[in-house]
Design an enzyme around this catalytic site. Sequence first.
Site, mmCIF file in Angstrom:
data_model
loop_
_atom_site.group_PDB
_atom_site.id
_atom_site.type_symbol
_atom_site.label_atom_id
_atom_site.label_comp_id
_atom_site.label_asym_id
_atom_site.label_seq_id
_atom_site.Cartn_x
_atom_site.Cartn_y
_atom_site.Cartn_z
ATOM 1 C CG ASP A 283 9.355 8.373 3.670
ATOM 2 O OD1 ASP A 283 8.769 9.231 4.326
ATOM 3 O OD2 ASP A 283 8.897 7.894 2.616
ATOM 4 C CG HIS B 229 0.161 5.683 2.230
ATOM 5 N ND1 HIS B 229 0.048 5.975 0.882
ATOM 6 C CD2 HIS B 229 1.434 5.230 2.401
ATOM 7 C CE1 HIS B 229 1.197 5.727 0.275
ATOM 8 N NE2 HIS B 229 2.056 5.275 1.172
ATOM 9 C CD GLU C 162 5.127 7.873 -0.980
ATOM 10 O OE1 GLU C 162 5.992 8.019 -0.087
ATOM 11 O OE2 GLU C 162 4.631 6.778 -1.279
ATOM 12 C CD GLU D 79 6.297 11.009 3.009
ATOM 13 O OE1 GLU D 79 7.079 11.043 3.989
ATOM 14 O OE2 GLU D 79 6.346 10.132 2.127
ATOM 15 C CG ASP E 1 9.525 10.076 -0.376
ATOM 16 O OD1 ASP E 1 10.689 10.391 -0.653
ATOM 17 O OD2 ASP E 1 9.167 8.901 -0.141
ATOM 18 N NE ARG F 10 3.595 5.577 -5.700
ATOM 19 C CZ ARG F 10 3.862 5.798 -4.423
ATOM 20 N NH1 ARG F 10 4.676 4.991 -3.752
ATOM 21 N NH2 ARG F 10 3.351 6.829 -3.799
ATOM 22 C CD GLN G 196 7.525 2.303 -3.967
ATOM 23 O OE1 GLN G 196 7.053 3.256 -4.566
ATOM 24 N NE2 GLN G 196 7.209 2.001 -2.724
ATOM 25 C CE LYS H 124 8.970 5.504 -1.905
ATOM 26 N NZ LYS H 124 7.801 6.282 -1.489
ATOM 27 C CB THR I 51 13.169 13.655 -1.032
ATOM 28 O OG1 THR I 51 13.373 12.273 -1.317
ATOM 29 C CG2 THR I 51 12.115 13.806 0.054
ATOM 30 C CD GLU J 31 -2.763 6.302 -0.676
ATOM 31 O OE1 GLU J 31 -1.801 7.116 -0.615
ATOM 32 O OE2 GLU J 31 -3.497 6.041 0.294
#
Lengths: 403, 403
Positions: free
Chosen positions: A115, A122, A187, A189, A221, A225, A228, A241, A245, A348
């Site tokens: 990744d 970001h 996420e 992606e 993904d 948080r 993490q 993570k 996925t 975000e």
Amino acid sequence: MTWIDLRDDGWGLDNLPYGVFSTGGPDRRVGVAVGGHVLDLGAAARDLWPAMAGTFAEGTLDRFMARGRAVWDETRERVTGWLTDAAHERAVRPHLVDRDAVRLHLPFTVADYVDFYASEHHAANLGRMFRPGQEPLTPNWRHLPIGYHGRAGTVVVSGTPVVRPCGQRRTPDGDIVFGPSTRLDIEAELGFVVGAPSEPGMPVPMEDFADHVFGACLVNDWSARDIQSWEYVPLGPFLGKSFATSVSPWVVPLAALGRARVEPPVRDPRPLPYLDDAGMEDWGLDIRLEVRLNGHVVSRPPFAGMYWTAAQQLAHMTVNGASLRTGDLFASGTISGPRPDERGSLIELSWAGESPIELPDGSKRTFLEDGDEVVITATAPGRNGSAVSFGEVRGVIVPPRAG
Amino acid sequence: MTWIDLRDDGWGLDNLPYGVFSTGGPDRRVGVAVGGHVLDLGAAARDLWPAMAGTFAEGTLDRFMARGRAVWDETRERVTGWLTDAAHERAVRPHLVDRDAVRLHLPFTVADYVDFYASEHHAANLGRMFRPGQEPLTPNWRHLPIGYHGRAGTVVVSGTPVVRPCGQRRTPDGDIVFGPSTRLDIEAELGFVVGAPSEPGMPVPMEDFADHVFGACLVNDWSARDIQSWEYVPLGPFLGKSFATSVSPWVVPLAALGRARVEPPVRDPRPLPYLDDAGMEDWGLDIRLEVRLNGHVVSRPPFAGMYWTAAQQLAHMTVNGASLRTGDLFASGTISGPRPDERGSLIELSWAGESPIELPDGSKRTFLEDGDEVVITATAPGRNGSAVSFGEVRGVIVPPRAG
């Protein structure tokens, strides 16, 4: 121009993505999506192109992807011919299956999963939130495409429920506690799928990108948080993570993205030669994503602005001599544009939970609740103003299982 | 007691490690090492245990590892019987091959590769060097076994030459330059190999460790410190590690490590319940490693002092619901003891290059030069004061290939 009925919805002859499907039974088959259909490629090849029947005989794209670009190109040409030349209709039509009636599977065996972190917006947003008071971008960020290896064994196909992960987190008071993640995020992606392998010790330069990369898919993904942020110093994200996925089931071949190719952003400072794509083929891609939470569009991330291209990422990933295998998946990193409604993650969009998103039903979200469904879709420019669809990557959050 | 001739050198009946070998031709076969021999397990099973012949028929341990603990235990019992009961000698002897005459291969298909960071001495040493002026251990270190995913596709078997990686580094003057790594290092580790998979969403508690982990091998996690130190913030090591990871060819089954099991160190603070092994089976392991550089012993890392056990690492790695696959490899992290001559990496042995190691030929080393050969060996306690050998993991550094 073609005997097959097409809907102008992104699944035309300029797309022709590959996937793996089944129809009730256990047999998995390689297929190509076209209009409202799936062409059973193994069955069609047995009739029309026997030399390739073995390549499509297994229930994954692995063999086909390993064959390399010349075979990918020839296959696309043949399939296009079958679907356009009326002389083939009688032979091909029996191998069409209703696309709404198939079950789709993980289309290839994921070898290594990497990744990246290629959106400047970001990376800067996360830097501001995770490392307040410091420069948002780390000093290396504009020099190399930062990336890390993720867990290949927990890459799952769209539709697979996502079990909310449990783990350690540090409370604002500094206590270390264990429990279900309270900051479960997405996420949005784009993922790139390696077809042709490379030799150990031999870097793959940017100009060989299209010889090795078979196609692209959507990636969600999922990220916890709270887990993490407690675990990631100094060796990077791990359990925040590795629980899941999700990828979209249709792999859009690179050849379908010709109209999407745009000049990437200007890089300052100019990258080292192995990453300097000035004057080379453009691998910026004008692909537009939409992120829906419980049916409501919460973001429209634009891929075109990504600082590092997939070609640069591939060159970087192999410049140390690391070899590629068929099935390597490398994802772009969260796609976030400059505007608030272009951010590809909830952390975000809600600015670390400070500004909840309001949904049309009046409910608010900072992070995901059990039962929430996230759907990411994307399109690239197609022929004559039409679109090339990536389909979707979908997932519903379910609570942790009782131990 | 046994009809087979054994040398008292670590390859007795209390070891019986599994590997994959060939003898000149392309055929790869599953074998068990005993004394100076390799028992061809597929061939022996065809004669003596036909029901298992299919499990050993492929040139990897994958199928056997996937069968689970009951089959591992029964196989060990059967093989022991074949090698001790004189009645079997006539049937078994034809399936013995000279161990010095075989070529050894990667014994299993590596699914996901995870590297931990479980030596307190190593983590503190690296913290002092990489983050001077800060606390050597990050705040999370005593709360959870820190780990990250590495590149499974570049795990290679002992003896494979290691191409010096190229990459970006920052010079002491702050310039960003590209070239062959100037700080190529080793990491002496023990690796644990998952046999029986687990269900997605279902954590594997510490007490189930021996139901899932098949055995252990040696790992040299080659590291380019200059590449690593520039790239690793914020997402962890990537190209500084992904070029190659070497493993020993013989997988020592957990059942051979019974005499090695010792109480792990006291943990302070007491870990969260899912990591709290007080009162449980001990998975500290008294395994002693030796690291040789060009034939000269430069370190003797002791595994027994590792802060986190492999059982804790497995429980942590899955507590978020991440599933295990047959062939998952997780390594301990560099094994460093408290004494300077017990450090498992050159960056520690030479203290970031400040105190070169002197070799008997008068040459000095901070990091590895082209042509250098590193051999890591290890033994565990065996029966009656003898040893259980892990064999070796060996690698020679070769210069980058011309692009």
